[in-house]
Design a protein around this motif. Sequence first.
Motif, PDB file in Angstrom:
ATOM      1  N   ASP A   1      11.128  43.819 -20.577  1.00 53.69           N
ATOM      2  CA  ASP A   1      10.457  42.522 -20.387  1.00 53.69           C
ATOM      3  C   ASP A   1      11.484  41.392 -20.405  1.00 53.69           C
ATOM      4  OD1 ASP A   1       7.751  43.496 -20.262  1.00 53.69           O
ATOM      5  OD2 ASP A   1       7.908  43.886 -22.413  1.00 53.69           O
TER       6      ASP A   1
ATOM      7  N   THR B   1       4.381  46.219 -27.248  1.00 51.13           N
ATOM      8  CA  THR B   1       5.405  45.167 -27.231  1.00 51.13           C
ATOM      9  C   THR B   1       4.900  43.990 -28.045  1.00 51.13           C
ATOM     10  OG1 THR B   1       6.287  45.869 -25.106  1.00 51.13           O
ATOM     11  CG2 THR B   1       6.697  43.579 -25.731  1.00 51.13           C
TER      12      THR B   1
ATOM     13  N   PRO C   1      -2.478  42.806 -21.536  1.00 49.86           N
ATOM     14  CA  PRO C   1      -2.924  42.550 -22.911  1.00 49.86           C
ATOM     15  C   PRO C   1      -3.024  43.810 -23.768  1.00 49.86           C
ATOM     16  CG  PRO C   1      -4.735  42.306 -21.349  1.00 49.86           C
ATOM     17  CD  PRO C   1      -3.498  42.482 -20.531  1.00 49.86           C
TER      18      PRO C   1
ATOM     19  N   LEU D   1       5.413  40.270 -28.871  1.00 48.11           N
ATOM     20  CA  LEU D   1       6.074  39.073 -28.349  1.00 48.11           C
ATOM     21  C   LEU D   1       6.009  37.975 -29.401  1.00 48.11           C
ATOM     22  CD1 LEU D   1       7.279  37.236 -26.166  1.00 48.11           C
ATOM     23  CD2 LEU D   1       4.954  36.908 -25.267  1.00 48.11           C
TER      24      LEU D   1
ATOM     25  N   ALA E   1       2.453  38.926 -20.998  1.00 44.37           N
ATOM     26  CA  ALA E   1       1.450  39.212 -22.045  1.00 44.37           C
ATOM     27  C   ALA E   1       0.033  39.032 -21.490  1.00 44.37           C
ATOM     28  CB  ALA E   1       1.671  38.301 -23.248  1.00 44.37           C
TER      29      ALA E   1
ATOM     30  N   ASP F   1       6.322  34.431 -30.145  1.00 42.79           N
ATOM     31  CA  ASP F   1       6.313  33.219 -29.315  1.00 42.79           C
ATOM     32  C   ASP F   1       6.403  31.957 -30.172  1.00 42.79           C
ATOM     33  OD1 ASP F   1       5.887  31.806 -26.753  1.00 42.79           O
ATOM     34  OD2 ASP F   1       4.080  31.097 -27.791  1.00 42.79           O
TER      35      ASP F   1
ATOM     36  N   VAL G   1       1.039  44.312 -24.598  1.00 45.40           N
ATOM     37  CA  VAL G   1       1.826  43.198 -25.150  1.00 45.40           C
ATOM     38  C   VAL G   1       0.944  42.314 -26.043  1.00 45.40           C
ATOM     39  CG1 VAL G   1       3.345  41.265 -24.590  1.00 45.40           C
ATOM     40  CG2 VAL G   1       3.184  43.202 -23.012  1.00 45.40           C
ATOM     41  N   LYS G   2       1.337  42.176 -27.303  1.00 50.48           N
ATOM     42  CA  LYS G   2       0.597  41.340 -28.246  1.00 50.48           C
ATOM     43  C   LYS G   2       1.431  40.110 -28.560  1.00 50.48           C
ATOM     44  CE  LYS G   2      -2.354  44.647 -28.407  1.00 50.48           C
ATOM     45  NZ  LYS G   2      -3.557  44.539 -27.575  1.00 50.48           N
ATOM     46  N   CYS G   3       0.828  38.957 -28.317  1.00 48.94           N
ATOM     47  CA  CYS G   3       1.542  37.699 -28.525  1.00 48.94           C
ATOM     48  C   CYS G   3       1.304  37.224 -29.961  1.00 48.94           C
ATOM     49  CB  CYS G   3       1.021  36.688 -27.503  1.00 48.94           C
ATOM     50  SG  CYS G   3       1.924  35.176 -27.562  1.00 48.94           S
TER      51      CYS G   3
END
Length: 217
Positions: free
Chosen positions: A99, A132, A181, A134, A177, A136, A184-186
């Motif tokens: 990513d 994943t 979804p 993320l 993300a 942020d 990938v977890k933000c």
Amino acid sequence: MRGRFITLEGLEGTGKSTQIELLRERLSARGLRVRVTREPGGTPLAEKLRELVLHADSAEISPACELLMMFAARAAHLQGVIQPALAAGEWVLCDRFTDASYAYQGAGRGIPDAQIRSLEDMVQAGLRPDLTLLLDAPVQVGLARATGRRGAAAADRFEREGQDFFERVRAKFLDIAAHEPGRVKCIDADRPLEAIADDLEAQALKLLSLHEKNQPA
Ligand code: TMP
């Protein structure tokens, strides 16, 4: 049983290295065998490539060259560390992965996604992270932490980029993300360390319950 592959992504200064260690401790305490590694890097050859791609003071590193160095390091890392560890049942926690190539070389440097995807297909042969995380935070928050830590003079080739570059990188991570979804977890990284660590652990544990369900009785 194959292990699980978890990657951490985010801008510099979002606390990935600290969080990956906390996650290692928490997962190990649950009896999982955990391997922490990073990209670019993770094997002797990939660490040499890391040194070159981050610190070579050279106009020779074009965007294409940079992308190929990232994937050369990734190929060595997959073969030497990630694949064998997963096959041996270890949980691999990797500080950055592909990513980051879409975010930095794609959105940051302007390389089309399709070109990155063809390298991803070639080098990874279908392997993708199971999860994943993320981290942020607003660009200014991360950059202030990253330069505070190392000092502007010690900044690497990426840390010397301007705010616009990092805004594009952040937007790309958020875009990935939004499109994936499930994987990938933000996570809001502009919060106290423990609160972030709790969220990361909760996400990883969801993977553990799936993992246990799939174990033969
Ligand atoms: P870090 O691991 O200390 O954050 O530094 C790695 C740097 O390398 C970071 O600025 C992001 C960059 N990078 C890419 O540009 N593309 C990639 O594919 C990877 C793995 C990292």
